[in-house]
Design an enzyme around this catalytic site. Structure first.
Site, PDB file in Angstrom:
ATOM      1  N   HIS A 137     -12.630  52.856 -10.311  1.00 50.24           N
ATOM      2  CA  HIS A 137     -13.982  53.432 -10.390  1.00 50.24           C
ATOM      3  C   HIS A 137     -14.662  53.693  -9.053  1.00 50.24           C
ATOM      4  O   HIS A 137     -15.679  54.392  -9.018  1.00 50.24           O
ATOM      5  CB  HIS A 137     -14.919  52.544 -11.211  1.00 50.24           C
ATOM      6  CG  HIS A 137     -14.359  52.056 -12.503  1.00 50.24           C
ATOM      7  ND1 HIS A 137     -13.853  52.892 -13.459  1.00 50.24           N
ATOM      8  CD2 HIS A 137     -14.223  50.793 -12.992  1.00 50.24           C
ATOM      9  CE1 HIS A 137     -13.436  52.178 -14.501  1.00 50.24           C
ATOM     10  NE2 HIS A 137     -13.640  50.899 -14.228  1.00 50.24           N
ATOM     11  N   ASP A 143      -5.889  49.015 -11.396  1.00 48.75           N
ATOM     12  CA  ASP A 143      -5.400  47.640 -11.309  1.00 48.75           C
ATOM     13  C   ASP A 143      -5.074  47.028 -12.662  1.00 48.75           C
ATOM     14  O   ASP A 143      -4.085  46.286 -12.805  1.00 48.75           O
ATOM     15  CB  ASP A 143      -6.378  46.757 -10.542  1.00 48.75           C
ATOM     16  CG  ASP A 143      -7.812  46.827 -11.067  1.00 48.75           C
ATOM     17  OD1 ASP A 143      -8.068  47.519 -12.074  1.00 48.75           O
ATOM     18  OD2 ASP A 143      -8.675  46.186 -10.447  1.00 48.75           O
TER      19      ASP A 143
END
Length: 493
Positions: free
Chosen positions: A79, A237
């Site tokens: 993000h 991730d």
């Protein structure tokens, strides 16, 4: 053959050197700082990531045969907004995943543009951590910076750009931008128009396991690697961590107890109509997944131990906690130290202890912190269960997974069997696996996981009696947020 996995985290970058059997040959970590210029804001200098790579990979290769390295893959914090100008210079510090400055922009997207419209364009509604609201914030508050934008990247994409010179991303990371049509795995033209972006600003999207280039000659020389080293597109991730634990395909689940906490549930197809509850994203295996995210997980435990109790021996604080001692009068903890995403989507949410008395002990409050995070994880699992997705077993990873008592508690609260891998290396292992596939060593994520995710595992089984007792506490705990939310909103106005 050897593969390098990069875990580009929030507070540090971890590097793994792995062979094709999944054996970890070397591990190093390089720390860096996070800036908190205002309450609820979180940003980072992208140069720190490159400095970490410059220091970390040569250390990783010390005593190893660097000529055996054939690929690199990165799993990165999601993000974050990295904006480059036409000269490829970073315009401003990267606004990170846990930054809460965009509440007005989120309201604009969900209320003015309309949550149903945003959901139809992307598969998800707007959350404060996503990238699109950050771009709207920059456009409003830093118009001169916005005018300079020539490229928009995510953190791991900026590292890949430095390694290869290519402007690339992958579907799993792009899913968290709110600029991506998750169902069709492509950028959303509607969202580009809403945010005032040019399509040329966005990177080309490759599947996570596809090669996107080889090392630039000067980078290869600086890092001590062959110039033919392949770089994979990489993954966000959470998708990389799930892959590194072998969580591929329906019926599996992964819970991550890192700085943030996630519940990751793979699906064979895109699940529509759920993105207003939990995220519906692309997986690194070429398919999709459901994901719930809590913004503070193991970071709550670290805050309690280090900042409040002034101890670095977190394990010692948990020694006196008894698994079976689940009592009605124990205190509660809300883990919303950085606001919350799933299920509240509320940047104003704050942490709280409730139910303290003169008999409350230090151990009771430590237990409440662990329990509160576990209850927040259960919120996401309950949403999945409401949609008919009810996994009975889950892998578990992240720094918090090193705590046996926490995993016993989590198993009891979720009523799910938890499995901790023998070698838990999170996104770094997933990144190394993506590199191995990109280099052609394995033909698919499934084949790679079968070969590289091995070793003894530790299982934590739920106890039905404790699950039933926790059910009563969970019901009470869920009443705390709606009761305290108006107070929190008043506090930060």
């Amino acid at each position: 053959m050897l593969f390098i996995g990069i875990d580009l985290g929030t507070s540090a970058c971890k590097f793994l050197l792995v062979d094709e059997q999944g054996t970890v040959k070397s591990v190093v970590s390089e720390a860096y700082e996070v800036e908190y210029p205002q309450p609820g804001w979180s940003q980072q200098n992208p140069a720190a990531w490159l400095d970490a790579v410059r220091r970390g990979i040569p250390r990783l290769l010390d005593g190893q045969d660097a000529s055996e390295v054939c690929a690199i893959g990165c799993g990165g914090q999601m993000h974050g907004l990295v904006a480059l100008d036409a000269h490829n210079d970073v315009i401003r510090p990267a606004i990170l995943w846990n930054d809460g400055r965009t509440s007005a922009e989120v309201s604009y997207l969900n209320e003015t543009i309309g949550a149903e419209n945003i959901l139809s364009y992307t598969g998800n509604i707007a959350f404060a951590g996503f990238t699109a609201p950050k771009l709207l914030w920059v456009r409003k508050h830093e118009p001169e910076n916005f005018k300079r934008i020539a490229h928009v990247m995510l953190p791991k994409d900026y590292v890949n750009f430095w390694l290869t010179g290519a402007y690339v991303s992958d579907p799993s990371d792009a899913s968290g931008t709110l600029l991506f049509d998750v169902a069709h795995r492509t950028w959303s033209e509607e969202m580009l128009e809403i945010c005032g972006l040019q399509k040329s600003w966005l990177p080309q999207v490759y599947e996570s396991y596809q090669p996107v280039g080889t090392l630039r000659a000067e980078v290869a020389q600086e890092l001590g690697l062959p110039t033919h080293t392949v770089v994979a597109a990489g993954a966000g991730d959470n998708a990389a961590a799930a892959l590194g634990c072998g969580v591929i395909g329906p019926g599996t689940m992964n819970v991550s107890l890192g700085t943030s906490g996630t519940v990751f549930i793979p699906t064979d197809t895109f699940v529509s109509g759920v993105g207003d509850k939990i995220h519906s994203f692309c997986h690194a295996d070429g398919k999709w997944h459901l994901m719930g995210c809590i913004l503070s997980a193991a970071s709550c435990n670290a805050w309690w131990a280090q900042d409040i109790l002034h101890t670095k021996d977190i394990a010692a604080e948990q020694v006196s906690i008894c698994r079976e001692n689940v009592q009605k009068d124990q205190p509660f903890f809300l883990p919303y130290l950085m606001g919350e995403r799933t299920p509240h989507n509320d940047t104003s949410a704050r942490g709280a202890f409730m139910g303290l008395s003169m008999s409350t002990s230090r151990s009771d409050m430590t237990r409440a912190v662990l329990e509160g995070v576990a209850f927040a994880v259960r919120d996401s699992v309950e949403i999945a269960r409401s949609m008919g997705v009810n996994p009975s077993t889950s892998m578990v990873c992240g720094g918090g997974a090193r705590s046996d008592i926490w995993l016993e508690m989590l198993a009891d609260i979720l009523d799910v069997s938890l499995v901790r891998p023998a070698t838990e290396q999170g996104p770094g292992m997933g990144g190394a696996m993506l590199g191995a596939i990109a280099a052609g060593v394995f033909t698919s994520p499934e084949a790679c996981a079968q070969a590289m995710v091995t070793g003894e595992q530790t299982s934590f089984q739920p106890k039905q009696e404790l699950y039933e007792r926790y059910n009563e506490r969970y019901k009470l705990w869920r009443d705390l947020y709606p009761a305290l939310s108006p107070i929190c909103k008043t506090m930060i106005q």
